[in-house]
Motif scaffolding. Structure first.
Motif, PDB file in Angstrom:
ATOM      1  N   VAL A 293       0.814  -1.118   0.125  1.00 61.31           N
ATOM      2  CA  VAL A 293       0.075   0.197   0.016  1.00 61.31           C
ATOM      3  C   VAL A 293       0.973   1.323  -0.207  1.00 61.31           C
ATOM      4  N   PHE A 294       0.332   2.314  -0.358  1.00 66.40           N
ATOM      5  CA  PHE A 294       1.073   3.721  -0.613  1.00 66.40           C
ATOM      6  C   PHE A 294       1.349   4.221   0.753  1.00 66.40           C
TER       7      PHE A 294
ATOM      8  N   LEU B 146      -0.845  -8.156   6.478  1.00 65.67           N
ATOM      9  CA  LEU B 146       0.405  -7.998   6.294  1.00 65.67           C
ATOM     10  C   LEU B 146       0.712  -6.969   5.099  1.00 65.67           C
ATOM     11  N   ARG B 147       1.139  -5.683   5.533  1.00 67.70           N
ATOM     12  CA  ARG B 147       1.057  -4.489   4.567  1.00 67.70           C
ATOM     13  C   ARG B 147       2.448  -3.739   4.529  1.00 67.70           C
TER      14      ARG B 147
ATOM     15  N   GLY C 213       8.733   3.608  -6.276  1.00 71.45           N
ATOM     16  CA  GLY C 213       9.052   2.468  -5.024  1.00 71.45           C
ATOM     17  C   GLY C 213       7.855   1.434  -5.145  1.00 71.45           C
ATOM     18  N   PHE C 214       6.491   1.864  -5.158  1.00 71.19           N
ATOM     19  CA  PHE C 214       5.494   0.888  -5.059  1.00 71.19           C
ATOM     20  C   PHE C 214       5.581  -0.290  -6.121  1.00 71.19           C
ATOM     21  N   LEU C 215       6.046   0.393  -7.235  1.00 67.76           N
ATOM     22  CA  LEU C 215       5.919  -0.517  -8.504  1.00 67.76           C
ATOM     23  C   LEU C 215       6.906  -1.355  -8.154  1.00 67.76           C
ATOM     24  N   ASP C 216       8.202  -1.073  -7.723  1.00 66.25           N
ATOM     25  CA  ASP C 216       9.302  -1.864  -7.408  1.00 66.25           C
ATOM     26  C   ASP C 216       9.314  -2.719  -6.551  1.00 66.25           C
TER      27      ASP C 216
ATOM     28  N   TRP D  69       1.183  -8.003  -3.455  1.00 65.84           N
ATOM     29  CA  TRP D  69       0.685  -7.838  -4.831  1.00 65.84           C
ATOM     30  C   TRP D  69      -0.007  -6.209  -4.538  1.00 65.84           C
ATOM     31  N   GLY D  70      -0.393  -5.742  -5.611  1.00 65.06           N
ATOM     32  CA  GLY D  70      -0.940  -4.199  -5.689  1.00 65.06           C
ATOM     33  C   GLY D  70      -1.575  -3.738  -6.745  1.00 65.06           C
ATOM     34  N   MET D  71      -2.317  -2.473  -6.706  1.00 66.62           N
ATOM     35  CA  MET D  71      -3.004  -2.152  -7.899  1.00 66.62           C
ATOM     36  C   MET D  71      -1.922  -0.833  -8.525  1.00 66.62           C
ATOM     37  N   VAL D  72      -1.409  -1.173  -9.586  1.00 57.43           N
ATOM     38  CA  VAL D  72      -0.662  -0.724 -10.373  1.00 57.43           C
ATOM     39  C   VAL D  72      -0.861   0.181 -11.652  1.00 57.43           C
ATOM     40  N   PRO D  73      -0.733   1.602 -11.798  1.00 57.33           N
ATOM     41  CA  PRO D  73      -1.140   2.137 -12.959  1.00 57.33           C
ATOM     42  C   PRO D  73      -1.025   1.313 -14.165  1.00 57.33           C
ATOM     43  N   GLU D  74      -2.094   1.220 -15.244  1.00 54.87           N
ATOM     44  CA  GLU D  74      -1.869   0.390 -16.284  1.00 54.87           C
ATOM     45  C   GLU D  74      -0.471   0.849 -17.100  1.00 54.87           C
TER      46      GLU D  74
END
Length: 293
Positions: free
Chosen positions: A191-192, A214-215, A223-226, A234-239
């Motif tokens: 999460v951000f 577990l976050r 950094g989120f993408l990396d 897992w995460g929600m990543v911009p297309e």
């Protein structure tokens, strides 16, 4: 009752610089003079205008005067420009609030389309950028709200699509062999920050309460993408960020027919300003090229 411009500009300097001492340095006066001007303005208006925190924050009443001071400064700069003068050597500064994912993907190219402006970017979640407009801390913002802040106009920009993704090894260890709605609530998630409810929202769409406990908090878009690509969760990543890594096999799409879209808007002050108008046109044009309709 008039508002002494020297006192109003001093209030703005304190809010922008964050402390009385820093404002004094910026204005080239003593901290005592700054304090006296702010106190005089508070006595004149009969209101407490600042929260004496670090950094200093305006109260609701202070936000009204900060907004007035910033609008006055903007009009003054525009007048200098229309006269063909340089504004006494001061650059034309435009504070803007923008969410991290827009900043990391499509927003910066928009700024390159506008010449002669000095940008001060405030990074904030798209659900909270409107608050900076209300406080007078910024002149414009990328926001998820279609409802204009009082004194502002709003334009739709487009939709930013987010994809549920994870690293292949993460999928094998944490998600394989079970339906996604059953697996995700117990899997590590990225999460951000503590305000980020996006991953929980996706899990709720699958019919479960929330993402797992577990976050990993990773407060930058890159950094989120990396972190997701490294297998932390897992995460929600911009297309636009996810697509290249999906093509390379470094990420796996968890639900091919599921995604979440965030509709973005551009809000700015209702102020006849050539600088703000040029910025709005540039942002709108760039968003039309980068975002989904």
């Amino acid at each position: 009752m008039d508002l002494p411009l020297e006192q109003v500009r001093t209030l703005l300097a304190v809010v922008d610089e964050g402390t009385f001492d820093a404002a004094a340095a910026a204005l080239q006066v003593t901290p005592s003079a700054v304090s006296q001007r702010v106190k005089a303005l508070e006595q004149r208006t009969g209101r407490v205008l600042l929260q004496r925190t670090k950094p200093v924050r305006p109260t609701d009443s202070g936000a009204v005067l900060v907004r007035f001071a910033r609008q006055l400064a903007r009009l003054e700069q525009d007048a200098w420009g229309e006269l063909g003068l340089s504004g006494a050597g001061r650059p034309t500064r435009v504070p803007v609030a923008v969410n991290a994912d827009s900043l990391a993907t499509w927003f910066l190219p928009a700024l390159t389309r506008v010449a002669g402006l000095c940008f001060e970017l405030h990074r904030e979640d798209e659900d909270h950028t409107a608050a900076l407009l209300r406080e007078g801390l910024v002149m414009a913002a990328v926001t998820s709200s279609p409802d204009p802040v009082p004194g502002c106009t709003v334009r739709p920009l487009g939709r930013m699509r987010y994809l549920p993704v994870a690293a292949p090894e993460f999928v094998r260890v944490h998600l394989a062999g079970r339906p996604l709605p059953d697996a995700l609530p117990g899997a590590p998630v990225v999460v951000f920050d503590r305000k980020d409810d996006f991953q929980d929202g996706f899990v709720r769409r699958l019919g479960r309460d929330s993402a797992g406990p577990l976050r990993h908090h990773v407060p930058t878009s890159e950094g989120f993408l990396d972190a997701v690509a490294a297998g932390l969760g897992w995460g929600m990543v911009p297309e636009v960020q996810a697509d290249p890594l999906l093509d390379e096999g470094r990420l796996v799409l968890l639900a091919p027919d599921a995604w979440m879209d965030v509709t973005l808007h551009w809000q700015q002050w209702k102020l006849h300003s050539p600088a703000l108008a040029a910025l709005a046109d540039a942002v709108t044009a760039t968003a039309a090229e980068a975002l989904r309709r």
